[in-house]
Design a protein around this motif. Sequence first.
Motif, short mmCIF file in Angstrom:
data_model
loop_
_atom_site.label_atom_id
_atom_site.label_comp_id
_atom_site.label_asym_id
_atom_site.label_seq_id
_atom_site.Cartn_x
_atom_site.Cartn_y
_atom_site.Cartn_z
N ALA A 95 0.81 -1.22 0.00
CA ALA A 95 0.00 0.00 0.00
C ALA A 95 0.84 1.27 0.00
O ALA A 95 0.33 2.36 -0.29
N SER A 96 2.13 1.17 0.29
CA SER A 96 2.98 2.37 0.33
C SER A 96 3.52 2.73 -1.05
O SER A 96 4.23 3.73 -1.19
N VAL A 97 3.20 1.93 -2.07
CA VAL A 97 3.65 2.19 -3.44
C VAL A 97 2.40 2.29 -4.32
O VAL A 97 1.51 1.44 -4.22
N PRO A 98 2.30 3.31 -5.19
CA PRO A 98 1.13 3.38 -6.08
C PRO A 98 0.98 2.10 -6.88
O PRO A 98 1.97 1.56 -7.39
N ALA A 99 -0.25 1.60 -6.98
CA ALA A 99 -0.47 0.32 -7.66
C ALA A 99 -1.71 0.38 -8.55
O ALA A 99 -2.70 1.04 -8.21
N THR A 100 -1.63 -0.33 -9.67
CA THR A 100 -2.75 -0.53 -10.57
C THR A 100 -2.77 -2.01 -10.93
O THR A 100 -1.92 -2.78 -10.46
N THR A 101 -3.70 -2.40 -11.78
CA THR A 101 -3.73 -3.79 -12.22
C THR A 101 -2.54 -4.12 -13.10
O THR A 101 -2.25 -5.29 -13.33
N HIS A 102 -1.82 -3.10 -13.59
CA HIS A 102 -0.68 -3.35 -14.49
C HIS A 102 0.69 -3.00 -13.91
O HIS A 102 1.70 -3.34 -14.51
N ARG A 103 0.73 -2.34 -12.77
CA ARG A 103 2.03 -1.92 -12.25
C ARG A 103 1.91 -1.63 -10.75
O ARG A 103 0.95 -1.04 -10.31
N GLY A 104 2.93 -2.05 -10.00
CA GLY A 104 2.95 -1.77 -8.57
C GLY A 104 3.99 -2.61 -7.87
O GLY A 104 4.96 -3.06 -8.48
N GLN A 105 3.76 -2.83 -6.57
CA GLN A 105 4.70 -3.63 -5.79
C GLN A 105 3.92 -4.62 -4.93
O GLN A 105 2.94 -4.26 -4.27
N LEU A 106 4.38 -5.86 -4.96
CA LEU A 106 3.79 -6.93 -4.16
C LEU A 106 4.65 -7.20 -2.94
O LEU A 106 5.86 -6.96 -2.94
N LEU A 107 4.02 -7.73 -1.92
CA LEU A 107 4.73 -8.26 -0.77
C LEU A 107 4.50 -9.76 -0.79
O LEU A 107 3.36 -10.22 -0.70
N HIS A 108 5.57 -10.52 -0.97
CA HIS A 108 5.51 -11.98 -0.90
C HIS A 108 5.79 -12.34 0.55
O HIS A 108 6.91 -12.21 1.02
N GLY A 109 4.77 -12.79 1.26
CA GLY A 109 4.98 -13.20 2.64
C GLY A 109 3.90 -12.65 3.56
O GLY A 109 3.07 -11.87 3.15
N PRO A 110 3.99 -13.12 4.82
CA PRO A 110 5.05 -13.98 5.31
C PRO A 110 5.01 -15.37 4.67
O PRO A 110 3.95 -15.90 4.40
N MET A 111 6.20 -15.90 4.46
CA MET A 111 6.34 -17.21 3.83
C MET A 111 6.00 -18.30 4.84
O MET A 111 6.42 -18.24 6.00
N VAL A 112 5.25 -19.29 4.38
CA VAL A 112 4.86 -20.43 5.21
C VAL A 112 5.84 -21.58 5.01
O VAL A 112 6.17 -22.31 5.93
N ALA A 113 6.32 -21.73 3.77
CA ALA A 113 7.27 -22.81 3.44
C ALA A 113 8.28 -22.25 2.45
O ALA A 113 7.96 -21.38 1.64
N ALA A 114 9.52 -22.73 2.54
CA ALA A 114 10.57 -22.28 1.63
C ALA A 114 11.70 -23.30 1.61
O ALA A 114 12.01 -23.93 2.63
N SER A 115 12.31 -23.46 0.43
CA SER A 115 13.44 -24.37 0.32
C SER A 115 14.66 -23.83 1.07
O SER A 115 15.54 -24.60 1.44
N VAL A 116 14.70 -22.54 1.30
CA VAL A 116 15.76 -21.91 2.09
C VAL A 116 15.16 -21.58 3.46
O VAL A 116 14.29 -20.70 3.55
N PRO A 117 15.56 -22.27 4.52
CA PRO A 117 14.91 -22.13 5.83
C PRO A 117 14.76 -20.70 6.34
O PRO A 117 13.73 -20.36 6.93
N VAL A 118 15.75 -19.84 6.13
CA VAL A 118 15.68 -18.48 6.65
C VAL A 118 14.54 -17.67 6.03
O VAL A 118 14.11 -16.66 6.58
#
Length: 162
Positions: A95-118
């Motif tokens: 929400a801190s970055v302007p977003a439209t259906t064609h451009r913006g910024q996503l937040l991936h997470g919090p991650m539930v599972a990952a091949s890299v433990p950290v």
Amino acid sequence: MKTDHIIAALAGTYSLINSTAWQNGTELPSPWGSNPVGLLTYTRYGYMTANMAATEADLRPVNIRWPPKNTDADADWSLVGMHAMSYAGFFSINASVPATTHRGQLLHGPMVAASVPVMVGSTSRRNYVMHERGEATYLLVSVPSDDPTFRSEIWWKRVAKG
């Protein structure tokens, strides 16, 4: 900011086309080799998963199978781990970055599972740009960096609308 329509527009499964990173304008070797495969899925319910892996024989030993056996070489499994990445969890629109259906910024997470433990429990920023080309939809995902000399781009093609 109301983001349901943006999430609905992004929802779907995408096939990896290309992953490239540059440092000081010089292309870096990809951990996924020169012909990677992968899938990226976003659901309209706010879940996501990303999987990427190398396909070259020298980066993917063919002599090992799941489940691992005591006779498997640790070096072979290490090689697989170094040239594959998987993670899954939640995603949202930053929400801190302007977003439209064609451009913006996503937040991936919090991650539930990952091949890299950290990565479990972490959240990562991903810029996105959606491109429509005829019947095809392409998604450019870039990894924001505090280092102005570094740039990373991952191109995906939608294979199923969500």
